[in-house]
Design an enzyme around this catalytic site. Structure first.
Site, PDB file in Angstrom:
ATOM      1  CG  ASP A   8      -2.044  -1.177   1.330  1.00  0.00           C
ATOM      2  OD1 ASP A   8      -1.516  -2.541   0.808  1.00  0.00           O
ATOM      3  OD2 ASP A   8      -3.094  -1.074   2.062  1.00  0.00           O
ATOM      4  CD  GLU A  39      -7.852   1.357  -0.155  1.00  0.00           C
ATOM      5  OE1 GLU A  39      -7.481   0.984  -1.499  1.00  0.00           O
ATOM      6  OE2 GLU A  39      -8.246   0.775   0.263  1.00  0.00           O
ATOM      7  CG  ASN A  40      -4.130   4.133   2.041  1.00  0.00           C
ATOM      8  OD1 ASN A  40      -5.578   4.345   1.885  1.00  0.00           O
ATOM      9  ND2 ASN A  40      -4.054   2.646   1.994  1.00  0.00           N
ATOM     10  CG  ASN A  67     -10.779  -0.591   2.815  1.00  0.00           C
ATOM     11  OD1 ASN A  67      -9.485  -0.363   2.218  1.00  0.00           O
ATOM     12  ND2 ASN A  67     -11.229   0.759   3.435  1.00  0.00           N
ATOM     13  CG  HIS A  68     -10.027   4.030   1.326  1.00  0.00           C
ATOM     14  ND1 HIS A  68     -11.035   4.190   2.180  1.00  0.00           N
ATOM     15  CD2 HIS A  68      -8.673   3.622   2.104  1.00  0.00           C
ATOM     16  CE1 HIS A  68     -10.575   4.388   2.968  1.00  0.00           C
ATOM     17  NE2 HIS A  68      -9.707   3.866   3.023  1.00  0.00           N
ATOM     18  CG  HIS A 148      -7.020  -3.935   0.201  1.00  0.00           C
ATOM     19  ND1 HIS A 148      -5.769  -3.527   0.714  1.00  0.00           N
ATOM     20  CD2 HIS A 148      -7.632  -2.882   0.736  1.00  0.00           C
ATOM     21  CE1 HIS A 148      -5.607  -2.175   0.680  1.00  0.00           C
ATOM     22  NE2 HIS A 148      -7.515  -2.253   1.270  1.00  0.00           N
ATOM     23  CG  HIS A 173      -7.132  -3.717   4.798  1.00  0.00           C
ATOM     24  ND1 HIS A 173      -7.342  -2.048   4.393  1.00  0.00           N
ATOM     25  CD2 HIS A 173      -7.241  -3.561   5.387  1.00  0.00           C
ATOM     26  CE1 HIS A 173      -7.827  -1.397   5.534  1.00  0.00           C
ATOM     27  NE2 HIS A 173      -8.509  -2.245   6.069  1.00  0.00           N
ATOM     28  CG  HIS A 175      -0.992   0.584   5.762  1.00  0.00           C
ATOM     29  ND1 HIS A 175      -1.201   1.992   5.777  1.00  0.00           N
ATOM     30  CD2 HIS A 175      -1.963   0.530   5.140  1.00  0.00           C
ATOM     31  CE1 HIS A 175      -2.158   2.697   5.059  1.00  0.00           C
ATOM     32  NE2 HIS A 175      -2.303   1.575   3.998  1.00  0.00           N
TER      33      HIS A 175
END
Length: 256
Positions: A8, A39-40, A67-68, A148, A173, A175
């Site tokens: 991530d 994702e982030n 999820n984002h 994830h 997910h 981290h």
């Protein structure tokens, strides 16, 4: 063949690390393909057109999410137009974009599947049933799954469920890179590839924000930290003919 998977990417700090270091990592490991979880990667969380372009410019061949995935409207067009940017397949066929891609590498092809977990996560279709359906459609022998998910147990279960059927199951997910890399029936597995983001943080967020939230229970907007960065991931060595993983090695390094 060798595949580098990077965990991530968090904010601009993570994007800068990808731009500066991923080309070096590719050369060092002799990577034929690089997969990056974005994702982030936007400073406001999620994946944006800007952060996707930054990750691609660093040498990523495929971007996975989680999820984002749909937090930024700017990315919806990219999902539709760029087959190498994928979102969780178990969000269903009506969601923008696609949940897997198959990349033609000449003498062979590589499929990448993106799934999201359901334990302690927002609702989604059953990832176990979803991946079964996808495997009926995929022709590539080399298949990498980005799962994830929050729960280590769910990620471990998916690894055992897909053992011998895919080349690798890489958890994302949480981290925090786990030390449980292994090969099960030719499937390379790790519960979490880890984070590519600021070290002096709590999972990428400024540490004082999270400390205060735990101390007084008051919710605060998350702001990503900056400074020294950690790049986390794995390098997979996969037999082209059989699709079996023969080696999985953790990548874990610090960059200024």
């Amino acid at each position: 063949m060798r595949i580098v998977f990077i965990g991530d990417v968090v904010g601009q700090t993570g994007c800068n690390a990808i731009i500066g270091e991923l080309p070096k990592i590719r050369r060092e490991y002799g990577a034929d393909l690089t997969i990056v979880n974005g994702e982030n990667s936007d400073d406001n969380n999620g994946l944006s057109r800007r952060s996707a372009q930054a990750i691609m410019s660093g040498g990523a061949d495929i971007i996975t999410t989680g999820n984002h995935a749909f937090k930024r409207k700017s990315i919806l067009e990219e999902y539709e137009n760029n087959e190498r940017i994928i979102r969780p397949a178990n969000y269903g066929d009506t969601a923008a974009g696609r949940g897997f891609c198959e990349i033609d590498c000449g003498a062979y092809s590589v499929a990448v599947i993106n799934l999201v977990g359901t334990a302690f996560m927002q609702p989604a279709d059953n990832p176990f049933k979803c991946v079964d359906e996808l495997l009926k459609r995929i022709r590539s022998k080399i298949i990498v799954v980005d799962f994830h998910a929050e729960a280590t147990s769910e990620k471990c279960a998916m690894s055992w469920y897909l053992a011998g059927r895919v080349s690798a199951v890489i958890g994302t997910h949480t981290h925090v890179q786990t030390a449980d890399e292994r090969i099960i029936d030719g499937t390379g597995c790790i519960s979490d590839a880890g984070m590519t983001g600021p070290i002096n943080s709590v999972l990428g967020v400024r540490k004082e924000i999270i400390i205060e939230k735990f101390a007084d229970y008051i919710q605060r907007p998350h702001v990503f930290a900056d400074g020294e960065c950690r790049i986390s991931g794995v390098c997979l060595e996969i037999d082209r003919k059989s699709g079996k993983c023969t080696s999985i090695e953790r990548i874990y390094r610090t960059v200024s």
